[in-house]
Scaffold this motif. Structure first.
Motif, PDB file in Angstrom:
ATOM      1  N   PHE A 157     123.304 -49.403 -20.791  1.00 29.12           N
ATOM      2  CA  PHE A 157     122.603 -50.604 -20.340  1.00 29.12           C
ATOM      3  C   PHE A 157     121.281 -50.747 -21.103  1.00 29.12           C
ATOM      4  CE2 PHE A 157     125.365 -49.382 -16.855  1.00 29.12           C
ATOM      5  CZ  PHE A 157     125.907 -50.589 -16.442  1.00 29.12           C
ATOM      6  N   TYR A 158     120.920 -52.031 -21.418  1.00 27.96           N
ATOM      7  CA  TYR A 158     119.712 -52.329 -22.173  1.00 27.96           C
ATOM      8  C   TYR A 158     118.814 -53.256 -21.362  1.00 27.96           C
ATOM      9  CZ  TYR A 158     122.326 -50.379 -26.093  1.00 27.96           C
ATOM     10  OH  TYR A 158     123.037 -49.553 -26.905  1.00 27.96           O
ATOM     11  N   SER A 159     117.513 -53.116 -21.623  1.00 27.83           N
ATOM     12  CA  SER A 159     116.558 -53.946 -20.893  1.00 27.83           C
ATOM     13  C   SER A 159     115.331 -54.205 -21.762  1.00 27.83           C
ATOM     14  CB  SER A 159     116.129 -53.244 -19.595  1.00 27.83           C
ATOM     15  OG  SER A 159     115.066 -53.934 -18.974  1.00 27.83           O
ATOM     16  N   TYR A 160     114.725 -55.356 -21.560  1.00 27.54           N
ATOM     17  CA  TYR A 160     113.458 -55.656 -22.207  1.00 27.54           C
ATOM     18  C   TYR A 160     112.307 -55.123 -21.378  1.00 27.54           C
ATOM     19  CZ  TYR A 160     116.029 -58.905 -25.211  1.00 27.54           C
ATOM     20  OH  TYR A 160     116.904 -59.460 -26.099  1.00 27.54           O
ATOM     21  N   GLY A 161     112.565 -54.952 -20.076  1.00 25.26           N
ATOM     22  CA  GLY A 161     111.466 -54.604 -19.172  1.00 25.26           C
ATOM     23  C   GLY A 161     111.400 -53.133 -18.835  1.00 25.26           C
ATOM     24  N   GLY A 162     112.287 -52.311 -19.325  1.00 23.42           N
ATOM     25  CA  GLY A 162     112.220 -50.882 -19.026  1.00 23.42           C
ATOM     26  C   GLY A 162     113.268 -50.487 -17.996  1.00 23.42           C
ATOM     27  N   ILE A 205     117.265 -48.743 -24.428  1.00 26.48           N
ATOM     28  CA  ILE A 205     118.248 -48.233 -23.464  1.00 26.48           C
ATOM     29  C   ILE A 205     117.569 -48.022 -22.128  1.00 26.48           C
ATOM     30  CG2 ILE A 205     119.764 -46.295 -22.912  1.00 26.48           C
ATOM     31  CD1 ILE A 205     120.202 -45.857 -25.876  1.00 26.48           C
ATOM     32  N   ALA A 206     118.111 -48.702 -21.117  1.00 30.54           N
ATOM     33  CA  ALA A 206     117.548 -48.590 -19.765  1.00 30.54           C
ATOM     34  C   ALA A 206     118.267 -47.500 -18.979  1.00 30.54           C
ATOM     35  CB  ALA A 206     117.677 -49.925 -19.033  1.00 30.54           C
ATOM     36  N   ALA A 207     119.556 -47.294 -19.266  1.00 30.12           N
ATOM     37  CA  ALA A 207     120.308 -46.257 -18.540  1.00 30.12           C
ATOM     38  C   ALA A 207     121.662 -46.048 -19.224  1.00 30.12           C
ATOM     39  CB  ALA A 207     120.530 -46.684 -17.077  1.00 30.12           C
ATOM     40  N   ILE A 208     122.184 -44.850 -19.058  1.00 32.71           N
ATOM     41  CA  ILE A 208     123.561 -44.533 -19.479  1.00 32.71           C
ATOM     42  C   ILE A 208     124.298 -44.035 -18.247  1.00 32.71           C
ATOM     43  CG2 ILE A 208     125.022 -43.091 -20.954  1.00 32.71           C
ATOM     44  CD1 ILE A 208     122.653 -42.899 -22.885  1.00 32.71           C
ATOM     45  N   CYS A 209     125.380 -44.707 -17.884  1.00 34.13           N
ATOM     46  CA  CYS A 209     126.121 -44.350 -16.681  1.00 34.13           C
ATOM     47  C   CYS A 209     127.543 -43.938 -17.036  1.00 34.13           C
ATOM     48  CB  CYS A 209     126.163 -45.523 -15.714  1.00 34.13           C
ATOM     49  SG  CYS A 209     124.517 -46.015 -15.091  1.00 34.13           S
ATOM     50  N   ARG A 210     128.009 -42.932 -16.334  1.00 30.97           N
ATOM     51  CA  ARG A 210     129.351 -42.399 -16.604  1.00 30.97           C
ATOM     52  C   ARG A 210     130.278 -42.771 -15.440  1.00 30.97           C
ATOM     53  NH1 ARG A 210     128.705 -36.809 -18.790  1.00 30.97           N
ATOM     54  NH2 ARG A 210     128.042 -38.149 -20.538  1.00 30.97           N
ATOM     55  N   PRO A 211     131.108 -43.823 -15.607  1.00 30.91           N
ATOM     56  CA  PRO A 211     131.957 -44.301 -14.499  1.00 30.91           C
ATOM     57  C   PRO A 211     132.916 -43.223 -13.998  1.00 30.91           C
ATOM     58  CG  PRO A 211     131.910 -45.883 -16.306  1.00 30.91           C
ATOM     59  CD  PRO A 211     131.278 -44.627 -16.810  1.00 30.91           C
TER      60      PRO A 211
END
Length: 476
Positions: free
Chosen positions: A427-432, A470-476
């Motif tokens: 996941f990507y974000s401009y705001g952190g 990169i705001a987060a990396i999640c493992r489904p």
């Protein structure tokens, strides 16, 4: 009737023994010449006629020549004596004749010592005699003889012979297999029993232990090699042996197969360093991995599940690695470690393919156009693409990047992409951290597959592309 003069001149000499083997073989050594049929017939007639010579005592008769000596070949020996009568020429002829006048004539004949001859009379059917021997206690007993040295007692009760005579007698062990007291022994030379060695016959090899007896149903180590002796004592050769719950293969020649391949029928087996057959295990040989199934046979041209993963064994038996495999009409990809790829993208040539949860390849979505709000199957926006692909894995997510992030927030593994695995959502974000405006799927090697508005289609780019951080990396 024979005169006293004739009787005094008659000298009874027992020269040898003729061997009788209770129906098995003829003697190895026999002493005394045979008589022809006519002479024997005359002798029998002489025994049975009233004109036969008076009985001559065996007492004090001389024994000439070497002692009786015969080869034992498996059955007890019961000897038959050969009697030699020595007399002056005319009297010897008369002794073998039923003509009383000839006997009387011989009694009065003048015969020189040089004219004396010897005739042999073999005791035959119709003549009573008994063979006895002196046992270790000095007792005279009857019975068949086994290997050893004896003093043989011949007792004559025929019309011609009375009394007894004792003669040295030896029975020796002949070469070969011999049955003694119910046990088999092997003699490599006369009277020399084989111990701690192999004896071969037409049926194979048998091991004779320190006592000379055949060892059976046991393992034997000889000259650094292991052998197995069957219940019949023969060495197992070219066959399987089960011992202690494990299977072993005994090669031609009998040595146990060890750290090597064995082909039995049309299947291959591997024998471990201890000789036991490998089963339910991996074997590395010649730089390749092989899998030995529960029955020990090598897996070939089939799937194998081990440790929760699926592997494909090529027709040659080697484990597939870094290759595509078509099975049951579907394509699968086998990774470099041999595991079947699941729930991840695989690149082949310039094209990326999605391998679903069962490992099957699905149609590539690379190049499908970017359309805001689209969720497939032929057009996507970013969250529509990840929603569609996760559904192939049985995971249902909302059609919104922020919503997907919150749905998977408990499976957040951080923001360092070096920790990402193929199939993770980035996941990507401009705001952190804590927000998301874009999402894609990590495909390995620092690359991301995503529906990009700037590219106008589904593409693969670096995971660190500049559309935010990169705001987060999640493992489904």
């Amino acid at each position: 009737m024979m005169t006293m003069k004739a009787k005094n001149r008659a000298l009874i000499i027992l020269l040898a023994m003729a061997l009788t083997l209770t129906g098995m073989v003829t003697p190895a050594i026999a002493y005394g010449a045979e008589t022809d049929e006519e002479t024997t017939s005359e002798a029998v007639a002489a025994y049975e006629t009233e004109e036969a010579a008076d009985p001559v005592s065996l007492e004090g008769a001389a024994f000439e020549g070497v002692q009786g000596r015969y080869a034992y070949t498996g059955s007890a020996i019961k000897p038959v004596p050969v009697i030699t009568v020595t007399a002056e020429a005319d009297e010897a002829e008369a002794l073998l004749s039923s003509d009383a006048e000839d006997i009387a004539a011989a009694d009065d004949a003048a015969v020189t010592e040089e004219e004396a001859t010897a005739e042999e009379v073999v005791l035959v059917e119709g003549v009573d005699y008994t063979i006895k021997y002196v046992d270790s206690n000095g007792e005279v007993v009857e019975g068949p003889l086994y290997p050893g040295e004896y003093q043989i007692v011949i007792e004559g009760i025929s019309p011609n012979y009375t009394g007894t005579m004792t003669i040295p007698y030896e029975i020796f062990m002949a070469m070969g297999w011999r049955l003694v007291d119910g046990n088999w022994y092997y003699y490599k030379a006369e009277n020399t029993m084989l111990t701690n060695g192999w004896a071969r016959d037409s049926n194979g090899c048998r091991w004779l232990g320190s006592d000379g007896m055949i060892d059976r149903s046991m393992w034997l180590k000889d000259h650094g090699q292991w052998y197995y002796l069957l219940a019949n004592g023969y060495m197992a050769e070219g066959q399987w042996v089960k011992s202690g719950g494990n299977w072993y293969y005994m090669k031609n020649g009998g040595a146990m197969a060890n750290k090597q391949w064995v082909k039995s029928g049309d299947k291959w087996y591997y024998m471990n360093s201890g000789g036991a057959m490998a089963a339910n295990q991996w074997v590395k040989s010649g730089g390749y991995w092989y899998y030995m199934k529960s029955g020990g046979a090598m897996a070939a041209g089939e799937w194998v599940k081990s440790g929760g993963y699926w592997y494909y064994m090529n027709p040659s038996g080697t484990m597939a690695a870094s290759q595509w495999v078509k099975s049951g009409g579907n394509w699968y990809y086998i990774a470099s470690d041999g595991k079947m790829a699941t729930n991840q993208f695989v690149k082949s040539g310039s094209t990326w393919y999605w391998m679903n949860s069962s490992g099957k390849m699905t149609a590539s979505k690379m190049g499908c156009p970017y359309v805001w709000g689209a969720a497939g199957p032929n057009a996507f926006d970013c969250s529509g693409f990840t929603m569609y692909m996760m559904r192939q894995r049985g995971i249902y997510l909302p059609h919104n990047a922020a919503g997907q992030y919150y749905a998977l927030s408990s499976k957040n593994i951080g923001t360092n992409w070096h920790n990402a695995q193929p199939g993770d959502l980035v996941f990507y974000s401009y705001g952190g951290p804590g927000s998301s405006h874009h999402v894609g799927i990590y495909v390995g090697n620092g690359q991301l597959m995503h529906a990009s508005s700037s590219h106008g289609r589904v593409v693969v780019t670096s995971v660190t592309y500049t559309n935010g951080h990169i705001a987060a990396i999640c493992r489904p």
